[in-house]
Design an enzyme around this catalytic site. Structure first.
Site, PDB file in Angstrom:
ATOM      1  N   ASP A   1      50.491  39.347  40.411  1.00  0.00           N
ATOM      2  CA  ASP A   1      50.920  38.749  41.622  1.00  0.00           C
ATOM      3  C   ASP A   1      52.487  38.934  41.498  1.00  0.00           C
ATOM      4  OD1 ASP A   1      48.268  37.457  41.562  1.00  0.00           O
ATOM      5  OD2 ASP A   1      48.937  35.996  40.203  1.00  0.00           O
TER       6      ASP A   1
ATOM      7  N   GLU B   1      44.007  34.597  49.824  1.00  0.00           N
ATOM      8  CA  GLU B   1      45.194  34.160  49.326  1.00  0.00           C
ATOM      9  C   GLU B   1      46.328  34.871  49.536  1.00  0.00           C
ATOM     10  OE1 GLU B   1      43.492  33.562  45.389  1.00  0.00           O
ATOM     11  OE2 GLU B   1      43.562  35.917  44.925  1.00  0.00           O
TER      12      GLU B   1
HETATM   13  O1  FUB Z   1      47.152  35.048  38.993  1.00  0.00           O
HETATM   14  C1  FUB Z   1      46.453  33.873  39.420  1.00  0.00           C
HETATM   15  C2  FUB Z   1      45.907  33.910  40.927  1.00  0.00           C
HETATM   16  O2  FUB Z   1      44.902  35.250  40.806  1.00  0.00           O
HETATM   17  C3  FUB Z   1      46.784  34.101  41.877  1.00  0.00           C
HETATM   18  O3  FUB Z   1      47.326  32.956  42.037  1.00  0.00           O
HETATM   19  C4  FUB Z   1      46.062  34.533  42.901  1.00  0.00           C
HETATM   20  O4  FUB Z   1      46.632  35.164  44.026  1.00  0.00           O
HETATM   21  C5  FUB Z   1      45.306  35.904  41.934  1.00  0.00           C
HETATM   22  O5  FUB Z   1      45.888  36.754  42.074  1.00  0.00           O
END
Ligand code: FUB
Length: 316
Positions: free
Chosen positions: A47, A206
């Site tokens: 991320d 997301e």
């Molecule tokens: O790294 C944890 C979670 O996995 C993130 O918040 C999401 O976007 C995904 O990448």
């Protein structure tokens, strides 16, 4: 065997150290290949939020490698050339520094206003904010509570991004399952809940990330599941920070011939005084990574004459 920050250790929840010590068939080899350009920072990170601040590029990632994405600390890295990165260590540790969450430290982002840096982060599926006079901290929590608490709207309250428009107005974007946006107040640590908007974006999962090139606003986002090799990046364009958004399709996806799986949770930065753009993202660590063992890389982001984004060529 767990690995992070060039250290290796046995995870006693899965491996009996006595059995391991007695078995000479184990052979440890460095998981990162010398001579390869990526990952840009060694170790398990995900991320990545990339930003250009005060003459340097900064990377703010999730610290990865934990079952259930249960990490608790955020680190920062900086660079002048996007190649050589300085590790600034832990800039926020949920345990001692955040009263309302101890784990699931995910997907941070940074913003700057009036000589202060604002670090927005996911923690225990809420969104918090911490502030500092330096992009590498120390950061402190001015609220003592989440900025966006779990349950505020439908979906997980995670994956914040702050986009500051050319008129100086800053907007907070976030979401998992649904994409949200709201203008931040001038203090950068509050907003009017009555102004929250949600967007209908095809395939949105997301990681909304907005940037502006010329007069066009680009909303990039991640699709599918971060644990799937099919996790990828799509985008939309619009004429304002709120759109309305025109879906433009996929710009980054797996390349199995190179062993690149699940490349997404993207962020974008422009090199200063140029029209050169870069996209930072994570992928399954190579080799043998998965949705909780990911690594960070950066590739050029190029545009067509009509302003649409060319497919990103994921490289090693
Ligand atoms: O790294 C944890 C979670 O996995 C993130 O918040 C999401 O976007 C995904 O990448």
């Amino acid at each position: 065997m767990r690995h992070r920050d060039n250290q290796l250790w046995l995870d006693p929840s899965t491996t009996n150290p006595a059995t391991f010590a007695a078995d000479s068939s184990y052979r440890i080899t460095a998981p990162w290949v010398a001579g390869r350009r990526s990952p840009v920072v060694k170790g398990l990170y995900a991320d990545p939020n990339i930003a250009y601040l005060n003459g340097r590029y900064y990377l703010y990632p999730t610290t990865d490698g934990y079952n259930g994405w249960s990490g608790a600390r955020f680190k920062a890295f900086s660079s002048t050339d996007l190649v050589n990165w300085t590790d600034h260590g832990t800039i926020l540790d949920l345990g001692p520094q955040i009263s309302w969450a101890d784990d699931r430290a995910w997907a941070p982002t940074i913003a700057y206003r009036d000589n202060r840096y604002y670090f927005y982060f996911s923690a225990a599926t809420s969104i918090g904010v911490a502030t500092s006079s330096s992009p590498t901290g120390p950061f402190t929590d001015p609220l003592g509570r989440p900025l966006v608490p779990a349950g505020f709207r439908s979906g997980q309250m995670i994956d914040p991004h702050v986009f500051t428009d050319t008129d100086g107005r800053s907007y907070l974007y976030w979401g998992n399952g649904s994409a949200y946006a709201v203008p931040l107040n001038a203090d950068m640590i509050s907003f009017d809940a009555g102004q929250v908007r949600t967007f209908s974006l095809p395939n949105f999962r997301e990681a909304p990330f907005v940037f502006k090139r010329g007069t066009t606003y680009y909303l990039t986002y991640s699709v599918d599941d971060t644990g799937s090799e099919n996790y990828h990046v799509e985008y939309a364009t619009g004429a304002s920070p709120y759109g309305p958004w025109t879906h433009r399709g996929t710009i980054l996806a797996k390349n199995l011939s190179l062993g690149i799986k699940g490349p997404a949770h993207q962020s974008v930065v422009k090199a200063p005084d140029s029209d050169a753009w870069y996209i930072a993202y994570h992928r399954f660590a190579i080799p043998a990574g998965n949705g909780t063992n990911r690594e960070v890389t950066i590739d050029p982001l190029r545009f067509n004459a009509d302003g649409t984004i060319q497919p990103v060529i994921p490289t090693l």
